[in-house]
Design a protein around this motif. Structure first.
Motif, PDB file in Angstrom:
ATOM      1  N   GLY A  73       0.767  -1.241   0.000  1.00 26.76           N
ATOM      2  CA  GLY A  73       0.000   0.000   0.000  1.00 26.76           C
ATOM      3  C   GLY A  73       0.796   1.288   0.000  1.00 26.76           C
ATOM      4  N   GLN A  74       2.090   1.241  -0.327  1.00 25.67           N
ATOM      5  CA  GLN A  74       2.893   2.470  -0.363  1.00 25.67           C
ATOM      6  C   GLN A  74       2.883   3.076  -1.772  1.00 25.67           C
ATOM      7  N   SER A  75       3.304   4.356  -1.843  1.00 26.40           N
ATOM      8  CA  SER A  75       3.301   5.038  -3.145  1.00 26.40           C
ATOM      9  C   SER A  75       4.504   4.651  -3.991  1.00 26.40           C
ATOM     10  N   PHE A  76       4.259   4.482  -5.248  1.00 26.72           N
ATOM     11  CA  PHE A  76       5.280   4.159  -6.247  1.00 26.72           C
ATOM     12  C   PHE A  76       6.340   5.272  -6.318  1.00 26.72           C
ATOM     13  N   ILE A  77       7.604   4.893  -6.316  1.00 30.79           N
ATOM     14  CA  ILE A  77       8.716   5.864  -6.423  1.00 30.79           C
ATOM     15  C   ILE A  77       9.042   6.066  -7.906  1.00 30.79           C
ATOM     16  N   LYS A  78       8.875   7.306  -8.361  1.00 28.47           N
ATOM     17  CA  LYS A  78       8.917   7.551  -9.817  1.00 28.47           C
ATOM     18  C   LYS A  78      10.283   7.312 -10.464  1.00 28.47           C
ATOM     19  N   SER A  79      11.358   7.458  -9.692  1.00 27.70           N
ATOM     20  CA  SER A  79      12.686   7.218 -10.283  1.00 27.70           C
ATOM     21  C   SER A  79      12.847   5.754 -10.708  1.00 27.70           C
ATOM     22  N   SER A  80      11.897   4.909 -10.326  1.00 28.93           N
ATOM     23  CA  SER A  80      11.979   3.485 -10.704  1.00 28.93           C
ATOM     24  C   SER A  80      11.967   3.308 -12.225  1.00 28.93           C
ATOM     25  N   TYR A  81      11.301   4.200 -12.950  1.00 34.27           N
ATOM     26  CA  TYR A  81      11.264   4.058 -14.421  1.00 34.27           C
ATOM     27  C   TYR A  81      12.673   4.074 -15.012  1.00 34.27           C
ATOM     28  N   GLN A  82      13.477   5.073 -14.559  1.00 32.17           N
ATOM     29  CA  GLN A  82      14.854   5.161 -15.086  1.00 32.17           C
ATOM     30  C   GLN A  82      15.665   3.937 -14.682  1.00 32.17           C
ATOM     31  N   ARG A  83      15.387   3.455 -13.480  1.00 34.96           N
ATOM     32  CA  ARG A  83      16.128   2.285 -12.989  1.00 34.96           C
ATOM     33  C   ARG A  83      15.804   1.050 -13.834  1.00 34.96           C
ATOM     34  N   ILE A  84      14.540   0.927 -14.233  1.00 31.35           N
ATOM     35  CA  ILE A  84      14.151  -0.202 -15.092  1.00 31.35           C
ATOM     36  C   ILE A  84      14.851  -0.088 -16.444  1.00 31.35           C
ATOM     37  N   ASN A 127      24.198  -9.890 -22.190  1.00 26.97           N
ATOM     38  CA  ASN A 127      23.530 -11.062 -22.782  1.00 26.97           C
ATOM     39  C   ASN A 127      22.804 -11.910 -21.757  1.00 26.97           C
ATOM     40  N   SER A 128      22.260 -11.223 -20.765  1.00 28.93           N
ATOM     41  CA  SER A 128      21.525 -11.939 -19.722  1.00 28.93           C
ATOM     42  C   SER A 128      20.117 -12.233 -20.211  1.00 28.93           C
ATOM     43  N   LYS A 129      19.535 -13.304 -19.660  1.00 32.43           N
ATOM     44  CA  LYS A 129      18.147 -13.654 -20.007  1.00 32.43           C
ATOM     45  C   LYS A 129      17.190 -13.241 -18.890  1.00 32.43           C
ATOM     46  N   ALA A 130      17.713 -12.479 -17.936  1.00 28.35           N
ATOM     47  CA  ALA A 130      16.907 -12.144 -16.752  1.00 28.35           C
ATOM     48  C   ALA A 130      15.655 -11.350 -17.113  1.00 28.35           C
ATOM     49  N   LEU A 131      14.552 -11.720 -16.467  1.00 28.92           N
ATOM     50  CA  LEU A 131      13.329 -10.930 -16.568  1.00 28.92           C
ATOM     51  C   LEU A 131      13.436  -9.767 -15.583  1.00 28.92           C
ATOM     52  N   ILE A 132      12.807  -8.651 -15.928  1.00 24.55           N
ATOM     53  CA  ILE A 132      12.773  -7.500 -15.024  1.00 24.55           C
ATOM     54  C   ILE A 132      11.419  -7.481 -14.313  1.00 24.55           C
ATOM     55  N   GLU A 133      11.471  -7.599 -12.999  1.00 20.32           N
ATOM     56  CA  GLU A 133      10.245  -7.564 -12.183  1.00 20.32           C
ATOM     57  C   GLU A 133      10.214  -6.251 -11.402  1.00 20.32           C
ATOM     58  N   VAL A 134       9.025  -5.741 -11.173  1.00 22.49           N
ATOM     59  CA  VAL A 134       8.859  -4.490 -10.423  1.00 22.49           C
ATOM     60  C   VAL A 134       7.848  -4.728  -9.315  1.00 22.49           C
ATOM     61  N   ASP A 135       8.172  -4.204  -8.120  1.00 24.04           N
ATOM     62  CA  ASP A 135       7.361  -4.515  -6.938  1.00 24.04           C
ATOM     63  C   ASP A 135       7.190  -3.271  -6.076  1.00 24.04           C
ATOM     64  N   GLY A 136       5.924  -2.872  -5.899  1.00 23.72           N
ATOM     65  CA  GLY A 136       5.606  -1.772  -4.995  1.00 23.72           C
ATOM     66  C   GLY A 136       4.857  -0.649  -5.684  1.00 23.72           C
ATOM     67  N   GLY A 137       3.626  -0.425  -5.242  1.00 19.87           N
ATOM     68  CA  GLY A 137       2.844   0.697  -5.784  1.00 19.87           C
ATOM     69  C   GLY A 137       2.411   0.522  -7.230  1.00 19.87           C
ATOM     70  N   VAL A 138       2.356  -0.723  -7.692  1.00 19.60           N
ATOM     71  CA  VAL A 138       1.941  -0.959  -9.086  1.00 19.60           C
ATOM     72  C   VAL A 138       0.411  -1.038  -9.157  1.00 19.60           C
ATOM     73  N   ASP A 139      -0.159  -0.264 -10.068  1.00 25.89           N
ATOM     74  CA  ASP A 139      -1.614  -0.312 -10.295  1.00 25.89           C
ATOM     75  C   ASP A 139      -1.903   0.043 -11.752  1.00 25.89           C
ATOM     76  N   ILE A 140      -3.183   0.155 -12.103  1.00 27.13           N
ATOM     77  CA  ILE A 140      -3.480   0.361 -13.532  1.00 27.13           C
ATOM     78  C   ILE A 140      -2.987   1.715 -14.047  1.00 27.13           C
ATOM     79  N   SER A 141      -2.658   2.645 -13.147  1.00 25.05           N
ATOM     80  CA  SER A 141      -2.203   3.969 -13.616  1.00 25.05           C
ATOM     81  C   SER A 141      -0.758   3.933 -14.131  1.00 25.05           C
ATOM     82  N   ASN A 142       0.041   2.979 -13.699  1.00 27.55           N
ATOM     83  CA  ASN A 142       1.451   2.991 -14.123  1.00 27.55           C
ATOM     84  C   ASN A 142       1.890   1.780 -14.952  1.00 27.55           C
ATOM     85  N   VAL A 143       0.975   0.863 -15.227  1.00 23.91           N
ATOM     86  CA  VAL A 143       1.351  -0.342 -15.970  1.00 23.91           C
ATOM     87  C   VAL A 143       1.979  -0.007 -17.334  1.00 23.91           C
TER      88      VAL A 143
END
Ligand code: DX5
Ligand code: ZN
Length: 218
Positions: free
Chosen positions: A145-156, A167-183
């Motif tokens: 239930g915390q607010s999404f930190i906007k600098s996360s976009y640049q980090r992604i 050449n990594s195959k890693a998936l990028i996962e994001v956790d915290g404050g995710v809702d339909i407004s930022n998908v």
């Protein structure tokens, strides 16, 4: 690839967990996100092995277990036995991250690494070829239930560059404050897996909310 949705059970109704698990089983969700907190690495305590085993007994989708605990190495095998399919450890808790990641894989789980919002994504560069998943915390871990930190976009975006460079195959996962407004913005930045807790479980119709999270940003 189309992004994956991992609802976080931290915000589920623990008095009726079976109902919420069945809801996820019958939804468009891809994984169960399972948050383990020890009251030491983070200022909150959630649940442990017995609850995870019970979740596993009825879950029809992979368990994505996010360890917010100190000294995770002590418990890797126990998490495997409890039913974890993906096990993600915090960069900040592992002195020998390479060893930990390889131990997780040796036990037959997918291995993930997660970093807190203040930690430079570039520190993950050398471990990226070894991991299946890299998780960016978009809140400070410990609570739903915390607010999404906007600098996360640049980090992604930066993480995506590093994954390509190595050449990594890693998936990028994001956790915290995710809702339909930022998908949409998250998917455009490069996110592959979206964790969402309070937004899903507070929705009037969680199944429909998961569908919206899945269909946005395609
Ligand atoms: C926070 C947990 C999250 C949490 C997300 O420390 O790692 O998985 O459940 O909850 P929301 O989506 O409410 O921010
Ligand atoms: Zn989490």
């Amino acid at each position: 690839m189309q992004h994956l949705i991992a609802p976080s059970l931290l915000s589920a109704n623990f008095l009726n967990l079976e109902k919420d698990i069945e809801m996820i089983n019958n939804s468009m969700a891809d994984w169960f996100h399972v948050d383990v907190m020890d009251g030491h690495f983070v200022p909150n305590i959630s649940f442990g092995f017995s609850i995870i085993s019970q979740i596993k007994s009825i879950a029809k989708k992979p368990l994505d277990v996010h360890l917010m605990i100190s000294e995770p190495d002590k418990y890797l095998e126990e998490f495997k036995k409890s039913g974890a399919d993906i096990l993600t450890v915090h960069y900040e808790t592992c002195n020998h991250l390479h060893r930990t990641v390889n131990q997780i894989k040796k036990l037959g789980m997918k291995a993930g690494v997660v970093i807190n919002p203040h930690v430079s994504v570039d520190l993950l560069k050398d471990i990226l070829p070894e991991v299946d998943l890299a998780l960016i915390m978009s809140v400070n871990p410990g609570f739903g239930g915390q607010s999404f930190i906007k600098s996360s976009y640049q980090r992604i975006s930066r993480l995506k560059e590093l994954i390509e460079q190595t050449n990594s195959k890693a998936l990028i996962e994001v956790d915290g404050g995710v809702d339909i407004s930022n998908v949409e913005n998250l998917v455009n930045a490069g996110a592959n897996v979206l964790v969402s807790g309070s937004a899903v479980f507070k929705a009037e119709n969680p199944t429909d909310y998961i569908k919206q999270l899945k269909n946005l940003g395609k």
